[in-house]
Design a protein around this motif. Structure first.
Motif, PDB file in Angstrom:
ATOM      1  N   PHE A 113      13.996  33.596 141.108  1.00  0.00           N
ATOM      2  CA  PHE A 113      13.467  33.998 139.804  1.00  0.00           C
ATOM      3  C   PHE A 113      12.204  34.837 139.962  1.00  0.00           C
ATOM      4  O   PHE A 113      11.995  35.812 139.228  1.00  0.00           O
ATOM      5  N   GLU A 114      11.352  34.471 140.905  1.00  0.00           N
ATOM      6  CA  GLU A 114      10.133  35.246 141.154  1.00  0.00           C
ATOM      7  C   GLU A 114      10.486  36.655 141.611  1.00  0.00           C
ATOM      8  O   GLU A 114       9.867  37.638 141.194  1.00  0.00           O
TER       9      GLU A 114
ATOM     10  N   GLU B  86      17.532  33.537 130.662  1.00  0.00           N
ATOM     11  CA  GLU B  86      16.284  34.286 130.462  1.00  0.00           C
ATOM     12  C   GLU B  86      16.184  35.441 131.456  1.00  0.00           C
ATOM     13  O   GLU B  86      15.770  36.548 131.098  1.00  0.00           O
ATOM     14  N   ARG B  87      16.564  35.199 132.710  1.00  0.00           N
ATOM     15  CA  ARG B  87      16.496  36.270 133.720  1.00  0.00           C
ATOM     16  C   ARG B  87      17.545  37.347 133.481  1.00  0.00           C
ATOM     17  O   ARG B  87      17.280  38.531 133.698  1.00  0.00           O
TER      18      ARG B  87
ATOM     19  N   THR C 189      11.674  38.560 138.532  1.00  0.00           N
ATOM     20  CA  THR C 189      10.592  38.828 137.587  1.00  0.00           C
ATOM     21  C   THR C 189       9.691  39.952 138.073  1.00  0.00           C
ATOM     22  O   THR C 189       9.160  40.739 137.276  1.00  0.00           O
ATOM     23  N   THR C 190       9.531  40.045 139.394  1.00  0.00           N
ATOM     24  CA  THR C 190       8.647  41.065 139.967  1.00  0.00           C
ATOM     25  C   THR C 190       9.406  42.310 140.418  1.00  0.00           C
ATOM     26  O   THR C 190       8.807  43.196 141.050  1.00  0.00           O
TER      27      THR C 190
ATOM     28  N   GLU D  35      13.355  28.978 141.934  1.00  0.00           N
ATOM     29  CA  GLU D  35      12.128  29.711 141.671  1.00  0.00           C
ATOM     30  C   GLU D  35      11.926  30.920 142.588  1.00  0.00           C
ATOM     31  O   GLU D  35      11.491  31.982 142.118  1.00  0.00           O
TER      32      GLU D  35
ATOM     33  N   ASN E 257      13.518  43.548 128.578  1.00  0.00           N
ATOM     34  CA  ASN E 257      12.877  44.663 129.261  1.00  0.00           C
ATOM     35  C   ASN E 257      13.140  45.990 128.573  1.00  0.00           C
ATOM     36  O   ASN E 257      12.229  46.787 128.359  1.00  0.00           O
TER      37      ASN E 257
ATOM     38  N   VAL F 256       3.621  45.527 136.707  1.00  0.00           N
ATOM     39  CA  VAL F 256       4.683  45.261 137.677  1.00  0.00           C
ATOM     40  C   VAL F 256       5.016  46.554 138.418  1.00  0.00           C
ATOM     41  O   VAL F 256       5.134  47.612 137.803  1.00  0.00           O
TER      42      VAL F 256
ATOM     43  N   GLY G 114      16.145  39.542 130.853  1.00  0.00           N
ATOM     44  CA  GLY G 114      14.885  40.205 131.150  1.00  0.00           C
ATOM     45  C   GLY G 114      14.954  41.193 132.290  1.00  0.00           C
ATOM     46  O   GLY G 114      13.938  41.826 132.626  1.00  0.00           O
TER      47      GLY G 114
END
Length: 762
Positions: free
Chosen positions: A108-109, A146-147, A112-113, A105, A196, A163, A150
């Motif tokens: 991943f965070e 998924e990452r 994502t950011t 996580e 994205n 973001v 994205g």
């Protein structure tokens, strides 16, 4: 990353003032099965002279034994890769049951950011996914997918609403990683629309391939601007390995392998007993006080096996340890093992002088451009955000992509309207007026010179941007093994307790760079800052401050013997000798209770107080050079000490003439000097081994008088030979030819980037 945002603060303030896969199975998505076939595998001719496969597999297994002995971290791709590959080699099904979405996580965070260095993470995730995706727990497999789908793979892609994109895309190591990530991810999911960008995988491949062509052409023509970096070369390798291992495009995979070969030959010629102890285009205190702390240490140990010191870190070397297509060339291993004293001269980077007179019609060198995305890749790739030649492109890019909101540029956000109103002429003129101070990260063209023997290595960046502000560059170093290292610097800030920051520290330097020059085993460095150290605009690195002294890293406890006499500090380590002289009197700094990267209990910080200007002379030798003193190394060292400390040295300036005989300067450390600390000096040194060495720097003088040549025993040494990219007994290449040849003891390597051909023999 580069601290470019702070530079923009300066620009904006000044403007305001003026303006009042291997096919092992990654898994599948709804539309695609991941790629990674063998279409890009090396040909028989390419493999003929690589390290023999059986021997290479032993080296890989040796590293993996170390890495897999560590506990499995279920949220760290490199750990999972090492354990999975160790299982595979043992004939077992890879056990990756420790992996979990919860442990991943934090990564991943970050992705994502769009936080900085996300490209490094995606690179590792892609390798894990394509190598061992089918062995991952299904939830982890799907979360990684998924990452991958994205991610924002280039700065021109949109940023999701809400973001702030703080990723740094632009230095040459980031460029190759982002583009390799994009190509391989696109290849893995060719028909899927990425979340994205909205582009399909095939579109991403085309986008990446076009820009990869630009990146490869720049490196093949001009080498690495982050020259000989013991930090960022592992990141370059990271991107290149991804392509060499997984690209199905044969030409692209081959070109990546060729560039890796080039890096390994240069690394081999600059490794002393396992330590990449050369001059560096970029490095940090954390990587330079001990060879084992270098990011390249594990890779160099795996490939060359030149140190008995065990592995300490499971790092990017893991990606090389699990490689199935790529093997380094045998000639690189033989170069690293060579026990002959040799010189390796290297030229790299693009010429760009921010202090040159402003010319609005300026043409970029070598047919390049100061405009457009290709121009941005070339100039920002070498840290050239604010030379006046590039400044209009830089300001336009910051505005176009709304970079004022990002972490790297937010310090200038309040001044966005001021920059917005400045025309190109205003920006150029202001950039020129601040040229010395605001280009610390500029990695312009360099000529490096490295003399390496079995006992000691001396390496220097010749006459490179003297007097200008530095950042992360490392001009000259003596290396006598992983722990016995010596170098001088001008620090931006004092050493403090716990002085071990990632990209700072008093031994990172970041003050003014010297004018340095080396021939064979002798080097001279003249420090004379060419900007005011008492002011500036902004804070931190861009406050333009610096300490009123120079100093040397000289860890006395890491040597077999240390002697101080007649202004010299001399030491021996095994069969290597080093001597260091300072024009200003030196004292050992007291760092009791403080910490550095390396735990040291005896003196290590040799400080020359009284001003930021100084002359340092370095001479190194092998014990065999003093064989007339007998067979005992101690006796030979004593002869070395006597010869060096008896040498005549004369240092002169317009206002001071000092050290007429054996090195004790007649003025105190606080003596006033009418010409100020920026006046420079002339040096005559009667070297016991090289004869009379004359060199200097008088920046207040006019024309050629400011830059006297290096003359050794009556011969003028060319510090900037223009026709070479490689020049060593075992490695040759003409500048901008894109053709490289290395040969030693029956092994050879021939790279032609014009034709994209790679031939090896052994």
């Amino acid at each position: 990353m580069r601290r470019f945002g702070a530079v923009l603060v300066v620009v904006a303030l000044a403007t305001g003032a003026a303006a009042c896969s291997s096919g092992s199975g990654g898994g599948s998505s709804a539309q695609d099965a991941p790629g990674g076939g063998r279409d890009g595998a090396p040909t028989t001719a390419e493999q003929a002279g690589l390290i023999p496969k059986a021997q290479w597999e032993v080296r890989q297994a040796d590293y993996l034994t170390f890495a897999a002995a560590r506990p499995q971290d279920g949220g760290r791709p490199l750990t999972l890769l090492a354990h999975a590959e160790a299982d595979r080699l043992a004939g077992k099904t890879p056990d990756l049951s420790a992996a979990s979405v919860e442990l991943f996580e934090p990564m991943f965070e970050k992705l994502t950011t769009f936080q900085d260095t996300g490209d490094f993470d995606i690179n590792e995730l892609l390798t894990l996914y394509l190598r061992f995706g089918k062995d991952l727990p299904p939830k982890v497999h799907d979360a990684i997918e998924e990452r991958l789908l994205g991610f924002k793979y280039w700065w021109t892609e949109p940023t999701p609403k809400g973001v702030i994109d703080s990723q740094y895309y632009w230095t040459e190591n980031h460029q190759i990683i982002y583009l390799a990530d994009e190509f391989v991810a696109g290849q893995a999911f060719p028909n899927t629309s990425f979340a994205n960008s909205g582009m399909t995988g095939k579109q991403h491949m085309a986008h990446a391939k076009d820009r990869l062509a630009t990146w490869f052409a720049l490196r093949a023509r001009f080498g690495f601007s982050e020259w000989l970096s013991n930090v960022y070369w592992t990141e370059d390798m990271k991107g290149l390995l991804l392509l060499a291992e997984f690209a199905d495009d044969p030409g692209l995979a081959r070109e990546a392998s060729m560039m890796l070969d080039l890096l390994f030959v240069e690394l081999a010629g600059h490794v002393e007993r396992g330590t990449f102890g050369s001059t560096h285009g970029r490095t940090y205190q954390k990587d330079k006080l001990e060879g084992i702390d270098e990011d390249t240490f594990s890779i160099a140990k795996m490939v060359f096996d030149r140190t008995p010191i065990p592995y300490a870190n499971d790092d990017n070397a893991t990606l090389l340890a699990v490689a199935q297509r790529y093997r380094p060339p045998e000639v690189a291993r033989k170069i690293a093992a060579s026990d002959k004293a040799t010189v390796f001269r290297l030229r790299a980077g693009l010429p760009l002088d921010p202090t040159a007179p402003v010319d609005p019609k300026v043409k970029a060198p070598y047919g390049l451009s100061f405009t457009g995305e290709k121009g941005l890749m070339a100039w920002w790739g070498m840290g050239a955000q604010f030379p006046w030649q590039v400044a209009p492109l830089s300001v336009d890019t910051v505005k176009k992509y709304d970079l004022f909101k990002t972490t790297n540029f937010k310090q200038a956000s309040d001044l966005e309207p001021v920059v917005k109103d400045a025309d190109d002429a205003t920006v150029r003129n202001l950039a020129h007026s601040l040229a010395v101070q605001v280009n610390p990260g500029l990695l312009s063209q360099v000529n490096t010179y490295t003399w390496r023997s079995p006992g000691v290595m001396l390496s220097t960046a010749q006459d490179w941007r003297p007097g200008q502000r530095g950042e992360q560059d490392h001009i000259s170093q003596v290396t006598m093994g992983p722990e016995a290292l010596v170098f001088t610097q001008h620090p931006r800030e004092k050493a403090t307790s716990g002085d071990d920051p990632g990209n700072g520290g008093s031994f990172t330097g970041d003050g003014a760079m010297p004018r340095s020059a080396q021939d064979e085993n002798v080097a001279v460095s003249v420090y004379a800052p060419q900007y005011d150290g008492g002011g500036g605009i902004g804070s931190g690195a861009y406050a333009f401050t610096y300490e009123p002294y120079t100093h040397a890293y000289f860890p006395t406890e890491k040597f077999d013997e240390v002697v101080q006499r007649a202004g010299w500090t001399l030491a021996r380590k095994d069969d290597g000798f080093v001597a260091l002289w300072s024009q200003r009197p030196t004292t050992w700094a007291d760092h009791t209770g403080e910490k550095t990267t390396v735990e040291l209990t005896k003196p290590y910080d040799l400080v020359a107080r009284g001003g930021p200007d100084n002359v340092w002379i370095t001479e190194v030798a092998q014990a065999s050079d003093y064989a007339k003193a007998g067979d005992d190394t101690k006796a030979r060292f004593d002869a070395f000490v006597d010869a060096i400390t008896g040498a005549q040295i004369h240092v002169s300036r317009s206002d001071v003439s000092s050290c007429p005989t054996v090195g004790l300067c007649p003025y105190g450390p606080d003596a006033a000097r009418s010409s100020g600390p920026d006046g420079g000096a002339l040096v005559d040194y009667q070297s016991p081994s090289r004869g009379l060495v004359t060199f200097g720097w008088l920046p207040k003088e006019a024309g050629d008088a400011a830059l006297p040549p290096l003359v050794v025993d009556g011969k003028t040494i060319d510090l900037h030979p223009e026709d070479l990219a490689w020049d060593a007994p075992y490695a040759t290449a003409k500048w901008d030819s894109q053709v490289f040849h290395a040969e030693l003891d029956g092994a050879s390597l021939d790279l032609d980037f014009n034709k994209v051909t790679r031939r090896t023999t052994r």
